[in-house]
Scaffold this active site. Structure first.
Site: not given
Ligand code: DGL
Length: 271
Positions: A81, A192
């Site tokens: 993430c 993201c």
């Molecule tokens: N996995 C998150 C990221 O890459 C996705 C978006 C989130 O959780 O806000 O930031």
């Protein structure tokens, strides 16, 4: 551990975690590039999205997820993430003895290598942009880079819950990339986990001169190198297994997640 032809294979699985299903784009690349490894994926769907949360809160959630994976005996943790890696990777690395890899540095490295004009755009969540993690990683690689980081609060939730190819998603994507066009960047990092799903849309909006960097691909490559250098890879030639844990509704994870993984998701355990 098992020994074959003098090569010691490390059969422990690799742990991967994300705020939800987005990190499955990273798992996808790992399954394609390291098919002989076993993976345990933890989706913290009960706390999705991480992007709008305070960095201290994202850090707390990242510690909890890492703890679960380490307790299961993984040999390496991938912080799949961007928001979690941006907010917490150094603190996690300082606290756990298990090797941890994030998605920020591999993407930054590929972008620093690819840019010709030394002008790079980063499209990410608010938490990732606020943390300055990409900006710092890029400047550690080349202090002369011009970095334009844009937060898109709407894109990830739209890609996850709505119709990926809807006009609304296109509007949010257009809005997100507008500052990159004005700044004439030649390289854009998809900062993201959700954005690889709209690669064709972003390509069309940015034009063919702009190189898109998919952090998921770069991270899988780096994980392969780490396993080889540390000598902790599993036996070549076997077919690895992959399993799932979700903090929210397992059935929902399975339904939405398949689109991100592009491979079957069988059972999902609730944690
Ligand atoms: N996995 C998150 C990221 O890459 C996705 C978006 C989130 O959780 O806000 O930031």
């Amino acid at each position: 551990m098992s020994e074959r032809d003098g090569h010691i294979a490390d059969g422990r699985p690799i742990g991967v975690f994300d705020s939800g299903v987005g990190g499955l784009t990273v798992l996808h690349e790992c399954l394609v590039n390291l098919p002989h490894e076993d993976f345990i994926y933890l989706g913290d769907t009960a706390n999705f999205p991480y992007g709008p949360k305070r960095l201290a809160e994202v850090r707390r959630l990242a510690f909890a997820a890492t703890e679960v994976l380490v307790t299961l005996g993984v040999k390496l943790v991938i912080v799949a993430c961007n928001s979690a890696a941006a907010a917490a990777l150094p603190q996690l690395q300082a606290s756990f003895s298990t090797p941890l890899v994030g998605v920020v540095m591999p993407g930054a490295r590929a972008a620093a290598q690819a840019t010709r004009e030394r002008r790079i755009g980063v499209l990410a969540t608010e938490a990732t942009v606020r943390s300055n993690a990409y900006q710092n990683a890029l400047h550690a690689l080349d202090a002369g880079l011009e970095v334009f980081a844009v937060a898109s609060p709407r894109l990830a939730p739209l890609i996850q819950t709505g119709d990926v190819f809807s006009e609304e998603t296109e509007r949010a994507a257009r809005e997100g990339v507008a500052p990159f066009k004005a700044a004439r960047v030649d390289t854009v990092i998809l900062g993201c986990t959700h954005y690889p799903l709209i690669t064709p849309m972003l390509r069309r909006l940015l034009g063919p001169q702009v190189t898109l960097i998919n952090s998921a691909e770069e991270t899988a490559r780096e994980v392969g190198e780490i396993l080889a250098r540390k000598g902790i890879g599993n036996e070549d030639g076997r077919e690895g297994r992959y399993s799932f844990l979700a903090s929210g509704d397992p059935e929902e994870f399975r339904k939405v997640g398949t689109r991100f993984l592009q491979l079957p998701i069988r059972e999902v355990d609730h944690i």
